[in-house]
Enzyme design. Structure first.
Site, short mmCIF file in Angstrom:
data_model
loop_
_atom_site.label_atom_id
_atom_site.label_comp_id
_atom_site.label_asym_id
_atom_site.label_seq_id
_atom_site.Cartn_x
_atom_site.Cartn_y
_atom_site.Cartn_z
N ASP A 34 -40.79 25.14 37.45
CA ASP A 34 -39.46 25.94 37.60
C ASP A 34 -39.76 26.69 36.66
O ASP A 34 -39.69 25.76 35.29
CB ASP A 34 -38.50 25.27 38.30
CG ASP A 34 -38.02 24.15 37.98
OD1 ASP A 34 -39.08 23.57 37.14
OD2 ASP A 34 -36.77 23.80 37.28
N ASP A 54 -42.79 26.03 28.44
CA ASP A 54 -41.99 25.06 29.59
C ASP A 54 -41.69 25.55 31.24
O ASP A 54 -41.09 26.76 31.55
CB ASP A 54 -40.62 25.66 28.70
CG ASP A 54 -39.91 24.20 29.23
OD1 ASP A 54 -40.52 23.21 29.61
OD2 ASP A 54 -38.34 24.80 28.78
N GLU A 110 -36.74 20.83 37.64
CA GLU A 110 -37.12 20.18 36.63
C GLU A 110 -35.66 21.02 35.39
O GLU A 110 -35.05 20.71 34.89
CB GLU A 110 -38.08 20.44 35.54
CG GLU A 110 -38.77 18.99 34.02
CD GLU A 110 -37.61 20.01 33.01
OE1 GLU A 110 -37.02 19.37 31.81
OE2 GLU A 110 -37.79 21.18 32.55
#
Length: 459
Positions: free
Chosen positions: A87, A118, A152
């Site tokens: 995600d 990320d 996350e």
């Protein structure tokens, strides 16, 4: 190993194409409009593992799915568990992106897209490294498990319960996470410690409404004045936190750590220049890196009280509030801090003030012993991948899920960041250096070899 190296070299373009394919999926976990896209990203990860012959499954949660996969067991070799997340953060503000956030674009050796560093790009290095082993050598030298979540960026609400309920499935000897940064460009690092956190909101209530500060000032206790005094009581002029018992469980820095931090290519002048300040403060007796990485801290994160509009308005505010946090080092207990903090603050409440203290969340810090065989194996692998040995660093940030792995599985965690501090994580124009993407794949491929040489009970 020559077949492996040849495969890595010959498949660089394919690896980049796969990364672009994943980055095109707008898997924004916090926005319900992207719910189908988040599921598409989970399905994409599942296909990757399925194509490699892994046993793989998508676990449903009340939120977004968790993808699990594992290669065949290798008797006598340790088991590694790779954690990552598919995600991403929302892309806004869109107008600040030089290229669309979900249209991966390569500029100046970097790939720009939301999730590039990320964590899609960093996580994918481990997927591609096991692909290289399987397609060139035929099998991995140890069992590798993958746990890839889709929450996350919204707090991993359902992952900790999943770990608790599936500790047998997730049983391993070491956890590998690549979701952080190198020390600097061209200088890889292993992060062997993270700070914990304790986050609070303090609310003070005085009169039933805002009052005229001339008419009532000096006779009625001012919540904003009181809040200022209470917050100031938490830290002294030398940077020492004043909550009773706060330092009881803080371990002193070893000479080895202080020497290691002192040898790093870091200067206060460059650091000040990078953040736009002309001076630094902190706990007396410690360097900037020591303060940031290894010493507990206190910071006010926001203050609200009284008149906030344009111009002047002479009020004695009816209430005042502040949000603040402590960053904790290993062995400090957030629950114990909460008890001591409440006692300390309650003793400072004057007549005419009512106090409410909210404990939002807390997580302890962690540190991996530098003499861990897994640490040594990772250092060897990173040198093979990046062409120079890593430095060992700590981080001032907190990753609560790391604590869950340590506490629930009882294993060491290797934080092997391939990103850079200027990758614009969570910001417009997020990027990932493609050279580091490939170096990360090479280091990961070497890691499976170096870890396989460890006897599991050696650690």
């Amino acid at each position: 190993m020559s077949e492996l190296q040849t495969f890595l070299t010959e498949n660089r373009s394919k690896f980049e194409a796969d990364l672009c394919e994943l980055l095109k999926i707008p898997s924004v976990s916090t926005d319900s409009r992207y719910k189908a896209d988040v599921r598409d990203a989970a399905a994409w990860m599942h296909r990757q593992f399925d194509q490699l012959g892994f046993e793989t499954k998508i676990f449903e949660t009340p939120g977004h799915p968790i993808v699990y996969a594992e290669s065949p067991a290798v008797p006598g070799a340790p088991v590694a568990l790779v954690y990552g997340h598919y995600d991403v953060q929302p892309p806004e503000p869109l107008e600040e992106w030089k290229s669309p956030p979900f249209e991966p674009t390569i500029r100046d050796g970097n790939i720009y897209a939301r999730g590039a560093t990320d964590d899609k790009g960093q996580m994918l290095t481990h997927v591609k490294s096991v692909e290289a082993w399987i397609k060139s050598v035929g099998k991995l030298p140890l069992q590798v498990k993958f746990l890839i979540e889709g929450e996350e960026e919204i707090g991993s609400e359902h992952l900790t319960p999943f770990i608790k309920e599936n500790d047998d499935l997730l049983e391993c000897d070491v956890v590998v996470i690549s979701d952080n940064s190198q020390f600097g460009p061209g200088q890889p690092a292993i992060t062997y410690g993270l700070k914990g956190i304790a986050y609070y909101e303090l609310k003070l209530f005085g009169p039933k409404q805002d009052l005229h500060s001339g008419t009532f000032g000096g006779a009625v206790t001012n919540p904003a004045n009181t809040l200022s005094k209470m917050l100031a009581s938490l830290i002294d002029e030398k940077g020492k936190i004043q909550v009773p018992g706060f330092y009881d469980d803080v371990d002193p820095l070893t000479d080895e750590e202080r020497n290691q931090f002192g040898s790093l290519d870091f200067s206060d002048a460059d650091f000040m220049r990078s953040i736009g300040v002309e001076g630094l403060t902190g706990e007396s007796g410690y360097s900037t890196l020591e303060r940031r990485w290894t010493r507990p801290t206190f910071d006010i994160n926001g203050i609200t009280s009284g008149y906030q509009g344009e111009g002047a308005k002479t009020v004695l505010p009816a209430k005042a509030s502040a949000k603040f946090s402590f960053r904790l080092v290993p062995h400090q207990d957030p629950a114990q801090l909460s008890e001591s903090l409440k006692t300390h603050l309650e003793a400072l409440v004057p007549p005419g003030i009512r106090m409410e203290l909210t404990d939002f969340h807390g997580a302890p810090g962690f540190v991996v012993p530098l003499d861990s065989p897994y640490m040594s194996a990772a250092a060897t692998a990173i040198e093979k991948g990046f062409g120079r040995p890593p430095v060992f660093i700590r981080e001032g940030g907190s990753i609560p899920i790391v604590t869950s792995f340590v506490e629930q599985l009882g294993v060491d965690v290797l934080l092997l960041g391939w990103g850079l501090n200027d990758d614009n994580t969570h910001s417009p124009n997020e990027k990932f250096c493609l050279a580091d993407f490939h170096r990360g794949i090479k280091a990961s491929a070497a890691l499976w070899h170096t870890l396989s040489k460890i006897t599991p009970n050696q650690a």
